[in-house]
Design a protein around this motif. Structure first.
Motif, PDB file in Angstrom:
ATOM      1  N   ASN A 155      -3.395  -4.117  -4.806  1.00  0.00           N
ATOM      2  CA  ASN A 155      -2.774  -3.227  -6.021  1.00  0.00           C
ATOM      3  C   ASN A 155      -3.975  -2.409  -6.814  1.00  0.00           C
ATOM      4  O   ASN A 155      -3.799  -1.494  -7.206  1.00  0.00           O
ATOM      5  CB  ASN A 155      -2.012  -4.016  -6.829  1.00  0.00           C
ATOM      6  N   THR A 193       9.181   3.066  -7.062  1.00  0.00           N
ATOM      7  CA  THR A 193       7.963   4.042  -7.541  1.00  0.00           C
ATOM      8  C   THR A 193       8.541   5.143  -8.795  1.00  0.00           C
ATOM      9  O   THR A 193       7.721   6.084  -8.911  1.00  0.00           O
ATOM     10  CB  THR A 193       7.238   4.559  -6.332  1.00  0.00           C
ATOM     11  N   ASN A 217      -5.425  -6.523 -12.228  1.00  0.00           N
ATOM     12  CA  ASN A 217      -5.052  -6.768 -10.795  1.00  0.00           C
ATOM     13  C   ASN A 217      -5.101  -8.359 -10.484  1.00  0.00           C
ATOM     14  O   ASN A 217      -6.025  -8.610  -9.792  1.00  0.00           O
ATOM     15  CB  ASN A 217      -5.670  -5.741 -10.013  1.00  0.00           C
ATOM     16  N   TRP A 255       7.147   1.557 -17.030  1.00  0.00           N
ATOM     17  CA  TRP A 255       6.748   1.341 -15.537  1.00  0.00           C
ATOM     18  C   TRP A 255       6.955  -0.045 -15.191  1.00  0.00           C
ATOM     19  O   TRP A 255       6.460  -0.371 -14.098  1.00  0.00           O
ATOM     20  CB  TRP A 255       5.318   2.032 -15.291  1.00  0.00           C
ATOM     21  N   VAL A 292       4.909  -2.317 -16.409  1.00  0.00           N
ATOM     22  CA  VAL A 292       3.476  -2.970 -16.249  1.00  0.00           C
ATOM     23  C   VAL A 292       2.736  -2.965 -17.688  1.00  0.00           C
ATOM     24  O   VAL A 292       1.724  -3.468 -17.724  1.00  0.00           O
ATOM     25  CB  VAL A 292       2.431  -1.929 -15.717  1.00  0.00           C
ATOM     26  N   CYS A 307      -1.287  -4.746 -13.376  1.00  0.00           N
ATOM     27  CA  CYS A 307      -1.045  -3.960 -11.962  1.00  0.00           C
ATOM     28  C   CYS A 307      -1.076  -5.156 -10.834  1.00  0.00           C
ATOM     29  O   CYS A 307      -1.054  -4.375  -9.809  1.00  0.00           O
ATOM     30  CB  CYS A 307      -2.044  -2.993 -11.743  1.00  0.00           C
ATOM     31  N   ALA A 365       3.364  -8.029 -12.045  1.00  0.00           N
ATOM     32  CA  ALA A 365       4.252  -7.104 -12.867  1.00  0.00           C
ATOM     33  C   ALA A 365       5.618  -7.155 -12.365  1.00  0.00           C
ATOM     34  O   ALA A 365       6.146  -7.583 -11.372  1.00  0.00           O
ATOM     35  CB  ALA A 365       3.727  -5.703 -12.597  1.00  0.00           C
ATOM     36  N   ARG A 400       8.741  -5.553 -10.479  1.00  0.00           N
ATOM     37  CA  ARG A 400       8.569  -4.926  -9.202  1.00  0.00           C
ATOM     38  C   ARG A 400       7.370  -5.264  -8.401  1.00  0.00           C
ATOM     39  O   ARG A 400       7.098  -4.455  -7.542  1.00  0.00           O
ATOM     40  CB  ARG A 400       8.979  -3.551  -9.125  1.00  0.00           C
ATOM     41  N   GLY A 401       6.744  -6.417  -8.546  1.00  0.00           N
ATOM     42  CA  GLY A 401       5.536  -6.865  -7.996  1.00  0.00           C
ATOM     43  C   GLY A 401       6.026  -7.673  -6.848  1.00  0.00           C
ATOM     44  O   GLY A 401       7.336  -8.365  -6.707  1.00  0.00           O
ATOM     45  N   PRO A 416       2.919  -1.983  -7.878  1.00  0.00           N
ATOM     46  CA  PRO A 416       2.481  -2.209  -9.256  1.00  0.00           C
ATOM     47  C   PRO A 416       1.237  -1.346  -9.449  1.00  0.00           C
ATOM     48  O   PRO A 416       0.815  -0.834 -10.446  1.00  0.00           O
ATOM     49  CB  PRO A 416       2.035  -3.801  -9.243  1.00  0.00           C
ATOM     50  N   ASN A 418       2.358   1.894 -10.139  1.00  0.00           N
ATOM     51  CA  ASN A 418       3.280   2.287 -11.477  1.00  0.00           C
ATOM     52  C   ASN A 418       2.309   2.150 -12.563  1.00  0.00           C
ATOM     53  O   ASN A 418       2.249   2.777 -13.458  1.00  0.00           O
ATOM     54  CB  ASN A 418       4.265   1.274 -11.525  1.00  0.00           C
ATOM     55  N   ALA A 419       1.228   1.064 -12.476  1.00  0.00           N
ATOM     56  CA  ALA A 419       0.137   1.308 -13.569  1.00  0.00           C
ATOM     57  C   ALA A 419      -0.808   2.513 -13.471  1.00  0.00           C
ATOM     58  O   ALA A 419      -0.784   3.061 -14.485  1.00  0.00           O
ATOM     59  CB  ALA A 419      -0.940  -0.046 -13.482  1.00  0.00           C
TER      60      ALA A 419
END
Length: 533
Positions: free
Chosen positions: A27, A157, A299, A490, A492, A502, A506, A508-509, A516, A519-520
């Motif tokens: 990520n 996304t 991350n 997003w 994040v 990220c 997050a 949707r991680g 992530p 999106n970050a």
């Protein structure tokens, strides 16, 4: 190690960057590549001597030329959009067989093979259950999840939809109720009668998640959702060359765009006033340096984020899996002679995963006892992608096996870690042996020192090796893919405007997705171009 390392002896980075990314897992590399391609100056700080995080390939057995995906091993959630946007040089292959589940019925070995075409799957259901009813129910249920996958996956996304907006997008009240509102066990029991079929369906709700089919928290539903929406179809693909090939491609893309990847540099502290930030880090030689940043993207787990910023940590997470890597001289013969071992192991080979067996294992682990019949699933990467084997091993018919055990929460290992891990490994392999015509031990290859080529990793091993909190492969409980309080547009956001999460924790991680990271990067880029220094 199939993972990128920074050149030895490089000077410790300093100055100020538009973005400093803490952690060089997949990520972080996705975020770095997007931001660098957009003209931002980017520094990635990775504490290990290589990038890739949990998505790496390595040769775990001394003197043996087999590159195993040591931790994560399949790709489902990586959007083709990310592959296209970043121009990744990576190939993914789809498995022809989805799964095989052996069982003994009426004193004879049989099983359920899913894949190889519609007719083949229907015949397998009929062989197992004696009628076409379960197959028809299977088709209806996965048509429902397929409709949800096609509608939900593209949103991963995009900016987070509200719950109401995602419900409208799903546009199927039955599917919404089944997946988002009531425990998945209700749907499984209402739709399927056969215990084995019920168990095969339920396993997607339990991968890395310690929960019962009827858990009121719906943790199992969230896990199930992410396992069936990948790519808009639910297919799980094999990265050619192993997971390290994917993260190597990401590192190449980030470097080619101008990102600076600094391995062997461990972030220690992040300070921010909301507009500018500083990251203190430990250098290769043990010294301490500081680098400035407009944005910091972390991350790593939410626990690591809290440690870096000095905030109170979130509730502890707990992993619940046993990961086993093996190299075999040959695939073992099956008691069920109607199925070729090459087909059985080409997809997910379910062990002790009948519906009642899963419930019993969960109950034992909840009571603090290792499951007596541990459920697990096995997969042979080298059948789909023989490139991970050296030419001599491939010529001699060697194969890899990856085993992922369920319902083994971290709490089971705290008293006597090594003994419990060995006990669980022995019990898990015994469950597999019960369906084989020869002991697995007879098929194991040996390394250059004569030791069997098998290694096991508990949640606590993953916590030590990869700093996954409690060995949780998702960093924390998975979230619904819609707006969460405090997560921002997003998914994040953190408590600091210019510090973003990220990693897998997050919204949707989880899984190898890059979502992530994407999106970050989008959250940073939405703020507009940086001002000139």
């Amino acid at each position: 190690m199939s993972a990128h390392a920074a050149p030895g002896g490089m000077a410790a980075p300093g100055g100020t960057y538009d973005a400093v990314i803490v952690g060089g897992g997949h990520n972080g590399l996705v975020a770095a590549a997007y931001l660098a391609r957009a003209g931002r100056s980017v520094l990635v700080l990775e504490r290990l001597d290589h990038t890739g995080g949990a998505a790496v390939s390595t040769r775990p057995f001394t003197g043996v030329d087999a590159r195993l995906s040591r931790y994560s091993y399949l790709v489902s959630l990586l959007p083709h959009k990310i592959v296209r946007d970043l121009g990744l040089d990576v190939r993914l292959r789809t498995r022809t067989i989805s799964s095989y589940t052996p069982v003994e019925r009426s004193g004879r070995p049989t099983g359920l093979l899913v894949g190889g075409g519609e007719d083949r799957t229907r015949r397998s259901f009929a062989r197992l259950t004696g009628s076409d009813r379960e197959y028809a129910a299977w088709r209806r249920f996965y048509a429902l999840t397929g409709r949800v996958a096609a509608r939900v996956f593209p949103t991963l996304t995009e900016p987070l939809p509200t719950r109401a907006r995602l419900r409208r997008r799903v546009d199927d009240e039955e599917a919404w109720r089944v997946l988002f509102e009531e425990p998945i066990g209700v749907a499984v029991e209402d739709r399927f009668a056969d215990d084995l079929v019920r168990g095969v369906v339920l396993t997607d709700a339990l991968i890395g998640t310690f929960a019962d089919a009827h858990d009121p928290s719906l943790a199992q539903n969230r896990c199930f959702l992410y396992h069936v929406i990948g790519g808009g179809t639910g297919a799980w693909d094999v990265p050619v060359g192993g997971m390290g090939a994917l993260t190597d491609a990401l590192a190449d893309a980030a470097r080619a765009a101008g990102a600076h990847l600094a391995t062997g540099h461990e972030a220690l502290r992040v300070t921010s006033d909301g507009r500018a930030a500083e990251v203190a880090y430990r250098t290769r030689d043990g010294g301490e340096r500081t680098v400035g940043a407009r944005h910091v993207l972390v991350n790593a787990s939410p626990q690591t984020l809290a440690a870096l910023t000095g905030d109170a940590p979130p509730p502890p997470a707990e992993g619940a899996q046993l990961k086993v890597n093996m190299l075999l001289k040959r695939l073992p013969r099956l008691r069920d002679t109607a199925v070729d071992p090459r087909e059985a192991f080409a997809g997910t080979f379910h062990i002790a995963e009948g519906y009642r067996q899963l419930a019993a294992a969960h109950a034992e682990a909840t009571a603090g006892r290792p499951p007596s019949a541990p459920p697990s699933e096995i997969y042979c990467h080298s059948l789909t992608d023989p490139t991970i084997l050296g030419p001599d091993l491939a010529r001699r018919g060697y194969q890899t096996l990856t085993l992922f055990g369920l319902h083994t929460p971290a709490r089971l290992f705290t008293a006597d870690h090594d003994a419990v891990r060995e006990e669980l490994l022995k019990a898990t392999l015994a469950q597999l042996d019960a369906h084989l015509a020869e002991p697995l031990a007879d098929c194991l290859a040996t390394d250059a020192e004569g030791r069997p080529c098998i290694e096991a990793r508990s949640p606590l091993d993953l916590e030590r090796d990869l700093r996954l909190p409690g060995g949780n492969i998702f960093h924390r409980a998975l979230s619904w893919p819609y707006a969460q309080e405090g997560a921002g547009r997003w998914g994040v956001a953190t408590g600091r405007p210019n510090v973003l999460l990220c990693g897998a924790g997050a919204v949707r991680g989880g899984g190898v997705s890059g979502v992530p990271g994407h999106n970050a990067a989008m959250a940073v880029l939405e703020e507009g171009r940086p001002s000139a220094d």
